[in-house]
Design a protein around this motif. Structure first.
Motif, PDB file in Angstrom:
ATOM      1  N   TYR A  97       0.175  -0.394   8.357  1.00 20.29           N
ATOM      2  CA  TYR A  97      -1.302  -0.953   8.001  1.00 20.29           C
ATOM      3  C   TYR A  97      -2.233   0.368   8.569  1.00 20.29           C
ATOM      4  O   TYR A  97      -3.219   0.041   8.778  1.00 20.29           O
ATOM      5  CB  TYR A  97      -1.646  -2.074   8.930  1.00 20.29           C
ATOM      6  N   ASN A 152      -6.008  -0.615   7.407  1.00 14.24           N
ATOM      7  CA  ASN A 152      -5.545  -1.985   7.887  1.00 14.24           C
ATOM      8  C   ASN A 152      -5.254  -2.889   6.603  1.00 14.24           C
ATOM      9  O   ASN A 152      -5.354  -4.252   6.677  1.00 14.24           O
ATOM     10  CB  ASN A 152      -6.598  -2.557   8.665  1.00 14.24           C
ATOM     11  N   LYS A 153      -4.590  -2.135   5.604  1.00 13.83           N
ATOM     12  CA  LYS A 153      -4.058  -3.063   4.523  1.00 13.83           C
ATOM     13  C   LYS A 153      -2.647  -3.210   4.281  1.00 13.83           C
ATOM     14  O   LYS A 153      -1.901  -2.038   4.026  1.00 13.83           O
ATOM     15  CB  LYS A 153      -4.795  -2.728   3.297  1.00 13.83           C
ATOM     16  N   LYS A 170      -2.859 -12.703  -1.251  1.00  9.88           N
ATOM     17  CA  LYS A 170      -2.743 -11.251  -0.510  1.00  9.88           C
ATOM     18  C   LYS A 170      -3.403 -11.421   0.917  1.00  9.88           C
ATOM     19  O   LYS A 170      -2.672 -10.632   1.708  1.00  9.88           O
ATOM     20  CB  LYS A 170      -3.116 -10.289  -1.304  1.00  9.88           C
ATOM     21  N   GLY A 171      -4.544 -12.009   1.168  1.00 10.78           N
ATOM     22  CA  GLY A 171      -5.117 -11.906   2.348  1.00 10.78           C
ATOM     23  C   GLY A 171      -4.534 -12.485   3.496  1.00 10.78           C
ATOM     24  O   GLY A 171      -4.364 -12.393   4.435  1.00 10.78           O
ATOM     25  N   GLY A 217      -4.500  -2.464  -3.530  1.00 11.70           N
ATOM     26  CA  GLY A 217      -5.629  -3.056  -4.259  1.00 11.70           C
ATOM     27  C   GLY A 217      -5.438  -3.742  -5.495  1.00 11.70           C
ATOM     28  O   GLY A 217      -5.879  -4.717  -5.910  1.00 11.70           O
ATOM     29  N   SER A 248      -1.130 -11.113   4.463  1.00 14.84           N
ATOM     30  CA  SER A 248      -1.249 -10.032   5.120  1.00 14.84           C
ATOM     31  C   SER A 248      -1.674 -10.388   6.538  1.00 14.84           C
ATOM     32  O   SER A 248      -1.059  -9.695   7.579  1.00 14.84           O
ATOM     33  CB  SER A 248      -2.363  -9.060   4.574  1.00 14.84           C
ATOM     34  N   LYS A 277       0.845  -1.220   0.154  1.00 12.42           N
ATOM     35  CA  LYS A 277       0.121   0.103   0.193  1.00 12.42           C
ATOM     36  C   LYS A 277       0.948   1.235  -0.044  1.00 12.42           C
ATOM     37  O   LYS A 277       1.713   1.470   0.881  1.00 12.42           O
ATOM     38  CB  LYS A 277      -0.917   0.067   1.145  1.00 12.42           C
TER      39      LYS A 277
END
Length: 118
Positions: free
Chosen positions: A83, A87-88, A65-66, A92, A69, A6
């Motif tokens: 984050y 919170n990423k 990715k999920g 995307g 993370s 991000k």
């Protein structure tokens, strides 16, 4: 595949990337896919994945990715500062390209030559 952090924040060290490779290998196995090559720099990772045609790229990417993370956040509390928005850890977006026409060893060599942080 290429995933970027991000805001392109410089997040990863070698220990983060080493753990992330193991996590992503497990996710690929769940999809009956093989993580052929993995490497990264402080703000992105490259993956060479061999997966069956029944697997939707978007589902595989979402899981990679999920899960990475979530697990990295649990195992490396020092990453929490990256984050701070939504919170990423990951952007995307992602890049996914087919390597069917290129010699596989050329793609693997490109990934190996990433400037991995210490």
């Amino acid at each position: 595949m290429v995933f970027v952090t991000k805001f392109r924040h410089k997040v990863f060290t070698d220990r983060h990337l080493t753990r992330m490779e193991a996590i992503m290998r497990d996710v690929c196995a769940d999809f009956e896919a093989e993580l052929v090559q993995f490497n990264g720099e402080d703000n992105h990772v490259h993956l060479l994945v061999n997966f069956p045609p029944k697997v939707a790229v978007a589902r595989l990417v979402n899981s990679l990715k999920g899960v990475s993370s979530r697990r990295l956040r649990q195992e490396f509390p020092d990453l929490a500062r990256h984050y701070y928005r939504a919170n990423k850890l990951w952007s995307g977006s992602y890049f996914a390209g087919s390597a069917g026409g290129a010699p596989l060893n050329a793609v693997q060599q490109y990934i190996e030559q990433q400037n991995r942080p210490g």
